[in-house]
Design an enzyme around this catalytic site. Structure first.
Site, PDB file in Angstrom:
ATOM      1  N   CYS A 185     -13.172 -65.798-106.004  1.00  0.00           N
ATOM      2  CA  CYS A 185     -12.921 -66.640-104.840  1.00  0.00           C
ATOM      3  C   CYS A 185     -11.774 -67.619-105.118  1.00  0.00           C
ATOM      4  O   CYS A 185     -10.839 -67.747-104.331  1.00  0.00           O
ATOM      5  CB  CYS A 185     -14.187 -67.403-104.478  1.00  0.00           C
ATOM      6  SG  CYS A 185     -14.130 -68.225-102.880  1.00  0.00           S
ATOM      7  N   CYS A 227     -18.261 -66.721-101.438  1.00  0.00           N
ATOM      8  CA  CYS A 227     -18.328 -65.757-102.533  1.00  0.00           C
ATOM      9  C   CYS A 227     -19.332 -66.197-103.603  1.00  0.00           C
ATOM     10  O   CYS A 227     -19.331 -67.355-104.019  1.00  0.00           O
ATOM     11  CB  CYS A 227     -16.970 -65.647-103.221  1.00  0.00           C
ATOM     12  SG  CYS A 227     -15.719 -64.764-102.298  1.00  0.00           S
ATOM     13  N   GLY A 280     -29.453 -44.648-119.957  1.00  0.00           N
ATOM     14  CA  GLY A 280     -30.587 -45.111-119.166  1.00  0.00           C
ATOM     15  C   GLY A 280     -31.893 -45.187-119.931  1.00  0.00           C
ATOM     16  O   GLY A 280     -32.874 -45.712-119.413  1.00  0.00           O
ATOM     17  N   CYS A 326     -15.986 -64.577 -96.459  1.00  0.00           N
ATOM     18  CA  CYS A 326     -16.199 -65.808 -97.238  1.00  0.00           C
ATOM     19  C   CYS A 326     -15.530 -66.979 -96.529  1.00  0.00           C
ATOM     20  O   CYS A 326     -14.371 -66.899 -96.132  1.00  0.00           O
ATOM     21  CB  CYS A 326     -15.619 -65.635 -98.643  1.00  0.00           C
ATOM     22  SG  CYS A 326     -15.487 -67.180 -99.574  1.00  0.00           S
ATOM     23  N   CYS A 337     -12.372 -68.159 -98.977  1.00  0.00           N
ATOM     24  CA  CYS A 337     -11.191 -67.338 -99.279  1.00  0.00           C
ATOM     25  C   CYS A 337     -11.004 -66.205 -98.277  1.00  0.00           C
ATOM     26  O   CYS A 337     -10.012 -65.475 -98.341  1.00  0.00           O
ATOM     27  CB  CYS A 337     -11.274 -66.777-100.687  1.00  0.00           C
ATOM     28  SG  CYS A 337     -12.437 -65.406-100.853  1.00  0.00           S
TER      29      CYS A 337
HETATM   30 ZN   LIG Z   1     -14.462 -66.407-101.433  1.00  0.00          ZN
END
Ligand SMILES: [Zn+2]
Lengths: 258, 289
Positions: B276, B270, B36, B245, B248
């Protein structure tokens, strides 16, 4: 816990090249005491304030502070982390120009809450409640909590700066000409407020001012500075009513008598 | 190729000379050793504009080897100009294999997303970072932010979150949501949606962040604790989507809103296009079987 002075300054001095900023300053500050440092511009009073508050490194002398655990520490020997922690918890610093002490880009509530968040408070509701409480205490309408200080008058900004400093219950507050840029009527209200807070909270204050009326109203004790040196110090009433140094007599004679 | 001029890509493997790559690797090793923490590095000019992620490109150039398989995404998509150009650049200068499939890639350079397909040990995710300093929003002074990191003074990050709640009733920050890495440094995860923040936590993959213009590299080593900052009474939350989505049917993935027409028609699909498309292909196979 040992009771004694909160802050002890001994032979404090600071030069700018060959020119003296301040020199040979010694005093004790006791818990609950308000000390005014007065003098004309260039007298070294602001340099001294900055040395005492570790914003500047003094060239000479020592400043000792009794920490919350009762242990007196040489401020020059504190580590950076300790020093910064002290400055945002047990100390406050009120600047003449509120913009120097506030975050102008965030709300009044965030300005007051910042120190709480800095010491690990992670509960929004409690932070906000505390901010509301402090806005009340400095006579800022709680409805203004989400407004930025840009939208505030000079007097409100200064009161917000004070609230932002006091939220962690500091024991010592440094003030640099806190009424400097304000109108006379606004000054009077602010001085009243500061006097009430100092009394209610038992604060110790070191306040720099060129205005003897401010010193008269707020301070128990005062130091008069000229050319970097303290030329007279004592109880405020004594110094103002019975000045011993010709320079102090001159300063006193120049304030209009109430 | 439009913005990347191929004639400028010299004969060195992965464009940068060996000395420069060693310098960047040293910065990366330091970054991994201090999770970090922003490590300064001597960022080089790359044959593409800064906005194209030259920090990420330099990090990728320093870690990629001839046997690596590279995937490049931009906002989740493999087929934007930016992603296509960077992929083509490395194909040309490092002659590496490229892919769009997350599972096949060994190095993934990304702008603004973490792939939906879980990353595994051995993979490296390279983020393109525009502004590496999470404290800059409230503290523009570089000397001061450096001190704040050194002394672990992070109250200011909560001032920003406080402002969000005060003005919006909730933490409205949805991108570049600050995290604390390994319980020590507060870090800007680059402008990924906060939806992706939990994927950084204990990830088995190595995560490297490169900021070209700002000349900083930072890292999250595999299996590192990564926490999103929040308040006790306003805990960190990721974005939620009401519908799956539209293409999909995936749930629990990050969706982009797509405007279909000028009569208010829209759908959510997506953001991770490869994920997707893979799901659609799998579904077709199942139907066919
Ligand atoms: Zn998708």
């Amino acid at each position: 816990m040992s009771e004694g002075p909160l802050l002890i300054a001994r032979d404090v001095g600071k030069n700018y090249g060959n020119r003296i900023g301040c020199t040979d300053v010694s005093f004790d500050l006791w818990p609950g005491e308000v000390l005014a440092i007065v003098g004309e511009s260039g007298s070294g009073k602001t340099t001294l304030l900055n040395c005492l508050s570790t914003r500047l490194n003094a060239d000479r002398g020592t400043v000792t502070y009794r920490m919350r655990d009762g242990v007196a520490r040489d401020l020059a020997a504190l580590g950076e982390a300790e020093r910064r922690f002290l400055m945002r918890t047990d100390w406050g610093f009120v600047h003449q120009n509120p913009a120097d002490g506030l975050r102008m880009g965030v709300s009044a509530g965030a300005n007051v809450g910042e120190r709480l968040m800095a010491v690990g408070n992670r509960h929004y509701g409690r932070i906000r409640h505390c901010a509301e409480d402090w806005l009340n205490r400095v006579e800022i309408d709680v409805d203004r909590i989400d407004d930025r200080p840009r939208a505030f008058s000079g007097g409100m900004r200064q009161r917000l700066q004070i609230a932002r400093n006091l939220v962690t219950s500091p024991r010592l507050v440094f003030m640099d000409e806190p009424t400097g840029g304000l109108d006379v009527s606004v000054q009077a209200r602010l001085l009243d407020l500061v006097r009430g807070l100092v009394r209610d909270l038992g604060l110790s204050v070191i306040i720099v001012t060129h205005d003897l009326a401010v010193a008269r109203l707020l301070s128990h004790r005062m130091m008069v500075m000229k050319e970097g040196r303290v030329i007279e110090q004592g109880l405020t009433d004594r110094v103002l009513d019975d000045p011993r140094e010709p320079y102090t007599q001159l300063l006193v004679s120049s304030i209009p008598q109430a | 190729m439009s913005a990347v001029t191929m004639s400028e890509a010299g004969t060195n493997f992965a464009y940068l000379d060996e000395e420069t790559k060693r310098m960047i690797r040293r910065a990366i090793l330091k970054a991994i050793a201090i999770p970090g923490y922003q490590v300064p590095f001597a960022s080089r000019e790359m044959p593409m504009p800064y906005g194209w992620g030259t920090g990420g490109v330099q990090v990728t150039a320093a870690v990629i080897g001839p046997d690596d398989v590279l995937k490049v995404i931009d906002q989740g998509a493999d087929d934007t100009t930016n992603a296509v150009s960077i992929r083509a650049f490395f194909r040309k200068v490092a002659r590496v294999a490229v892919t769009t499939h997350t599972a096949e890639a060994t190095v993934i350079q990304t702008r603004h997303r973490i792939p939906e397909h879980p990353l595994i040990e051995g993979q490296i995710l390279v983020y393109q970072v525009p502004i590496p300093e999470p404290l800059r929003f409230l503290e523009p002074r570089e000397t001061e932010t450096r001190t704040m990191h050194a002394l672990e003074e992070y109250g200011l990050m909560h001032v920003k979150l406080y402002e969000d709640i005060a003005h919006h009733g909730r933490i409205a920050t949805s991108y570049a949501y600050p995290v604390k890495v390994a319980g020590r440094y507060v870090m800007d995860p680059s402008p990924i949606p906060k939806f992706d923040n939990p994927k950084m936590h204990l990830s088995p993959a190595l995560q490297l962040f490169g900021a070209g213009r700002e000349k900083r590299i930072y890292a999250i080593p595999p299996h590192t604790d990564v926490r999103s900052l929040d308040f006790e009474d306003h805990p960190f939350e990721i974005q939620r989507f009401d519908e799956p989505c539209a293409l999909c049917g995936a749930r629990n993935v990050y969706l982009d809103e797509v405007i279909l027409d000028d009569r208010g028609g829209r759908m959510f699909v997506c953001s991770d296009t490869d994920n997707c498309e893979s799901r659609q292909a799998d579904a077709q196979k199942e139907t066919a079987a």
